[in-house]
Design a protein around this motif. Structure first.
Motif, mmCIF file in Angstrom:
data_model
loop_
_atom_site.group_PDB
_atom_site.id
_atom_site.type_symbol
_atom_site.label_atom_id
_atom_site.label_comp_id
_atom_site.label_asym_id
_atom_site.label_seq_id
_atom_site.Cartn_x
_atom_site.Cartn_y
_atom_site.Cartn_z
ATOM 1 N N LYS A 163 0.822 -1.200 0.000
ATOM 2 C CA LYS A 163 0.000 0.000 0.000
ATOM 3 C C LYS A 163 0.865 1.261 0.000
ATOM 4 C CE LYS A 163 -3.852 -2.327 0.503
ATOM 5 N NZ LYS A 163 -4.862 -2.411 -0.594
ATOM 6 N N ILE A 164 0.386 2.302 -0.691
ATOM 7 C CA ILE A 164 1.083 3.590 -0.688
ATOM 8 C C ILE A 164 0.630 4.391 0.536
ATOM 9 C CG2 ILE A 164 1.338 3.586 -3.188
ATOM 10 C CD1 ILE A 164 -0.984 5.573 -3.335
ATOM 11 N N ASN A 165 1.333 5.487 0.838
ATOM 12 C CA ASN A 165 1.031 6.244 2.054
ATOM 13 C C ASN A 165 -0.411 6.744 2.118
ATOM 14 O OD1 ASN A 165 3.678 5.811 2.630
ATOM 15 N ND2 ASN A 165 4.313 7.959 2.681
ATOM 16 N N ARG A 166 -0.934 7.189 0.988
ATOM 17 C CA ARG A 166 -2.313 7.684 0.986
ATOM 18 C C ARG A 166 -3.295 6.578 1.370
ATOM 19 N NH1 ARG A 166 -2.517 9.124 -3.834
ATOM 20 N NH2 ARG A 166 -3.757 7.416 -4.712
ATOM 21 N N ASP A 167 -3.106 5.381 0.810
ATOM 22 C CA ASP A 167 -3.985 4.250 1.129
ATOM 23 C C ASP A 167 -3.838 3.834 2.593
ATOM 24 O OD1 ASP A 167 -4.868 4.233 -1.469
ATOM 25 O OD2 ASP A 167 -3.481 2.646 -2.107
ATOM 26 N N ILE A 168 -2.591 3.836 3.089
ATOM 27 C CA ILE A 168 -2.366 3.471 4.493
ATOM 28 C C ILE A 168 -3.060 4.475 5.404
ATOM 29 C CG2 ILE A 168 -0.618 3.160 6.294
ATOM 30 C CD1 ILE A 168 1.326 2.267 4.095
ATOM 31 N N GLY A 169 -2.995 5.743 5.039
ATOM 32 C CA GLY A 169 -3.671 6.769 5.816
ATOM 33 C C GLY A 169 -5.174 6.545 5.863
ATOM 34 N N ASP A 170 -5.749 6.177 4.729
ATOM 35 C CA ASP A 170 -7.190 5.898 4.680
ATOM 36 C C ASP A 170 -7.554 4.726 5.584
ATOM 37 O OD1 ASP A 170 -7.558 7.964 2.911
ATOM 38 O OD2 ASP A 170 -7.532 6.684 1.117
ATOM 39 N N ILE A 171 -6.724 3.688 5.569
ATOM 40 C CA ILE A 171 -6.986 2.487 6.369
ATOM 41 C C ILE A 171 -6.878 2.793 7.857
ATOM 42 C CG2 ILE A 171 -6.113 0.191 6.974
ATOM 43 C CD1 ILE A 171 -5.197 -0.042 4.002
ATOM 44 N N LEU A 172 -5.858 3.566 8.235
ATOM 45 C CA LEU A 172 -5.591 3.819 9.649
ATOM 46 C C LEU A 172 -6.229 5.094 10.172
ATOM 47 C CD1 LEU A 172 -1.793 2.836 9.821
ATOM 48 C CD2 LEU A 172 -3.811 1.398 10.219
ATOM 49 N N GLY A 173 -6.888 5.839 9.284
ATOM 50 C CA GLY A 173 -7.517 7.071 9.722
ATOM 51 C C GLY A 173 -6.506 8.173 10.008
ATOM 52 N N SER A 174 -5.415 8.186 9.273
ATOM 53 C CA SER A 174 -4.365 9.198 9.462
ATOM 54 C C SER A 174 -4.115 9.913 8.138
ATOM 55 C CB SER A 174 -3.063 8.544 9.940
ATOM 56 O OG SER A 174 -3.264 7.791 11.120
ATOM 57 N N SER A 175 -3.414 11.053 8.207
ATOM 58 C CA SER A 175 -3.060 11.757 6.987
ATOM 59 C C SER A 175 -1.815 11.111 6.377
ATOM 60 C CB SER A 175 -2.759 13.230 7.297
ATOM 61 O OG SER A 175 -1.560 13.327 8.069
ATOM 62 N N PRO A 176 -1.595 11.259 5.057
ATOM 63 C CA PRO A 176 -0.376 10.736 4.434
ATOM 64 C C PRO A 176 0.885 11.292 5.083
ATOM 65 C CG PRO A 176 -1.983 11.336 2.759
ATOM 66 C CD PRO A 176 -2.517 11.830 4.061
ATOM 67 N N MET A 177 0.853 12.545 5.568
ATOM 68 C CA MET A 177 2.016 13.132 6.212
ATOM 69 C C MET A 177 2.336 12.408 7.525
ATOM 70 S SD MET A 177 4.446 15.227 5.982
ATOM 71 C CE MET A 177 3.861 16.230 4.599
ATOM 72 N N THR A 178 1.296 12.048 8.274
ATOM 73 C CA THR A 178 1.514 11.306 9.523
ATOM 74 C C THR A 178 2.095 9.929 9.225
ATOM 75 O OG1 THR A 178 -0.315 12.452 10.610
ATOM 76 C CG2 THR A 178 0.384 10.373 11.581
ATOM 77 N N VAL A 179 1.587 9.287 8.182
ATOM 78 C CA VAL A 179 2.114 7.977 7.784
ATOM 79 C C VAL A 179 3.590 8.099 7.417
ATOM 80 C CG1 VAL A 179 1.982 6.136 6.055
ATOM 81 C CG2 VAL A 179 -0.128 7.109 7.016
ATOM 82 N N LYS A 180 3.923 9.165 6.690
ATOM 83 C CA LYS A 180 5.315 9.384 6.287
ATOM 84 C C LYS A 180 6.222 9.528 7.501
ATOM 85 C CE LYS A 180 8.273 12.470 3.572
ATOM 86 N NZ LYS A 180 8.332 13.731 2.777
ATOM 87 N N LYS A 181 5.765 10.244 8.534
ATOM 88 C CA LYS A 181 6.574 10.413 9.741
ATOM 89 C C LYS A 181 6.773 9.082 10.465
ATOM 90 C CE LYS A 181 5.345 15.267 10.541
ATOM 91 N NZ LYS A 181 4.625 16.235 11.423
ATOM 92 N N HIS A 182 5.705 8.299 10.550
ATOM 93 C CA HIS A 182 5.831 6.972 11.158
ATOM 94 C C HIS A 182 6.841 6.134 10.387
ATOM 95 C CE1 HIS A 182 2.819 7.274 14.223
ATOM 96 N NE2 HIS A 182 1.808 7.482 13.376
ATOM 97 N N LEU A 183 6.770 6.230 9.061
ATOM 98 C CA LEU A 183 7.642 5.414 8.217
ATOM 99 C C LEU A 183 9.102 5.830 8.371
ATOM 100 C CD1 LEU A 183 7.241 3.055 6.370
ATOM 101 C CD2 LEU A 183 6.838 4.605 4.467
ATOM 102 N N GLU A 184 9.359 7.113 8.542
ATOM 103 C CA GLU A 184 10.730 7.593 8.744
ATOM 104 C C GLU A 184 11.319 7.003 10.029
ATOM 105 O OE1 GLU A 184 10.227 11.792 8.684
ATOM 106 O OE2 GLU A 184 10.275 11.944 6.475
ATOM 107 N N ARG A 185 10.498 6.913 11.081
ATOM 108 C CA ARG A 185 10.972 6.309 12.327
ATOM 109 C C ARG A 185 11.196 4.808 12.163
ATOM 110 N NH1 ARG A 185 7.421 10.307 14.589
ATOM 111 N NH2 ARG A 185 5.662 8.843 14.699
ATOM 112 N N VAL A 186 10.364 4.178 11.329
ATOM 113 C CA VAL A 186 10.543 2.748 11.048
ATOM 114 C C VAL A 186 11.891 2.517 10.348
ATOM 115 C CG1 VAL A 186 9.710 0.818 9.652
ATOM 116 C CG2 VAL A 186 8.078 2.196 10.965
ATOM 117 N N TYR A 187 12.218 3.359 9.333
ATOM 118 C CA TYR A 187 13.499 3.231 8.632
ATOM 119 C C TYR A 187 14.658 3.322 9.619
ATOM 120 C CZ TYR A 187 10.903 4.219 4.282
ATOM 121 O OH TYR A 187 10.021 4.198 3.216
ATOM 122 N N ALA A 188 14.561 4.276 10.514
ATOM 123 C CA ALA A 188 15.646 4.481 11.471
ATOM 124 C C ALA A 188 15.828 3.256 12.374
ATOM 125 C CB ALA A 188 15.375 5.730 12.303
#
Length: 334
Positions: free
Chosen positions: A282-307
């Motif tokens: 899933k892309i960030n926009r789709d993940i945001g829709d599923i989790l009820g978050s904005s794509p920007m919030t998903v991106k921040k979560h993902l940056e912490r996951v990479y780290a």
């Protein structure tokens, strides 16, 4: 249904039989014989009353007079079979009409069997026991499916009506599709028709029959899968594919997989959910829709996951996580 009627219809102690006949003498003869055999007997003098009693009491079997004034037995049978709540009930027609066309009409209307008049109670009892035993076995098998998490439905291919469902199936269809019997969800019906066409084509080529592809629908980390079992009631060949089809449904959950991701990589619950859906493509926009978050919030979560994983791309993060998941959950479908 009120408590008194509920107690009267206790299936643990007797089979419930609905007799439908406009001739009181016929009702009396059968009522006495069935009562002596241990059945709980309900009666109706006309078609409308029969439909009402069947809907309320859900009898185990119906003995139905073919020729009645007003609504005849053929129409009563058609209506019983058109209602998902009563479609599974075996119907034995009682008829004085012995011409082939009338007997065929009884079976086409939904009759399971027929007996000819004048009624012989012993013959009726013998016929009933055959069909009641089959109904009991099917009911026990369906209840067992529910107990082990496998729901089942029966769909009539011709008009797409949902003819029968277990309690678990009803709950799953409402949760995933928001539909109720007799409506079969449109995606499910389309898949069924494709599957039957596939079986017919394979059979026509003389090849070994294999199970058609299954249908899956996801809701968060949960997944509902449909499997085409067989034509309901018979082990029929695919060329007779227009009848009722039994579908087996099972819900599975990847919530344990999300938890394993969290524990394995020391991620927060939300970070683990984001990574789970990255693995699913899933892309960030789709993940945001599923989790009820904005794509920007998903991106921040993902940056912490990479780290935390020591990677720089979502592809690398997905590959690393998928490798770990398959060690812990070999059956996981990424």
């Amino acid at each position: 249904m009120n408590d008194t009627l509920d107690q009267a219809l206790n299936r643990a102690h007797s089979d419930v039989v609905l007799i439908v006949d406009d001739v009181p003498d016929n009702l009396s003869l059968l009522h006495d014989a069935l009562d002596e055999s241990g059945c709980t007997v309900l009666v109706a003098l006309d078609g409308a009353s029969a439909l009402q009693r069947a809907a309320q009491a859900r009898p185990d079997i119906v003995l139905l007079d073919a020729m009645m004034p007003g609504m005849d037995g053929f129409e009563v049978a058609r209506r019983l079979k058109a209602d998902a709540a009563t479609a599974h009930i075996p119907i034995i027609f009682m008829t004085g009409l012995t011409e082939t066309e009338h007997l065929v009409a009884a079976l086409e209307a939904g009759g399971t069997d027929y007996v000819t008049k004048p009624i012989r109670p012993k013959e009726v009892l013998a016929r009933m026991q055959v069909h009641l035993q089959g109904a009991r076995e099917r009911r026990q098998a369906r209840n067992a499916l529910d107990a082990f998490g496998y729901a089942s439905i029966t769909v009539r291919l011709g008009d797409g009506r949902l003819m029968w469902q277990t309690p678990l199936a009803r709950d799953l269809l409402q949760r995933y599709y928001g539909t109720m019997a007799p409506q079969t969800p449109t995606p499910v019906l389309a898949w069924l028709r494709r599957s039957v066409e596939h079986l017919e084509a394979v059979h026509a080529r003389g090849e070994t029959l294999a199970e058609p592809p299954r249908l899956s629908v996801e809701q968060g980390a949960r997944r509902l899968t449909f499997r085409l079992h067989r034509q309901a009631g018979e082990a029929e060949a695919p060329e007779t594919a227009g009848g009722d089809w039994l579908l087996i449904m099972q819900e599975t959950s990847d919530e344990t997989v999300v938890e394993a991701i969290s524990l394995s990589f020391r991620l927060t619950a939300k970070e683990a959910e984001v990574l789970y859906w990255v693995i699913k493509g899933k892309i960030n926009r789709d993940i945001g829709d599923i989790l009820g978050s904005s794509p920007m919030t998903v991106k921040k979560h993902l940056e912490r996951v990479y780290a935390k994983l020591g990677v720089e791309t979502r592809t690398a993060a997905a590959a690393l996580a998928l490798g770990r998941i398959r060690q812990l959950h070999p059956q996981f479908e990424g």
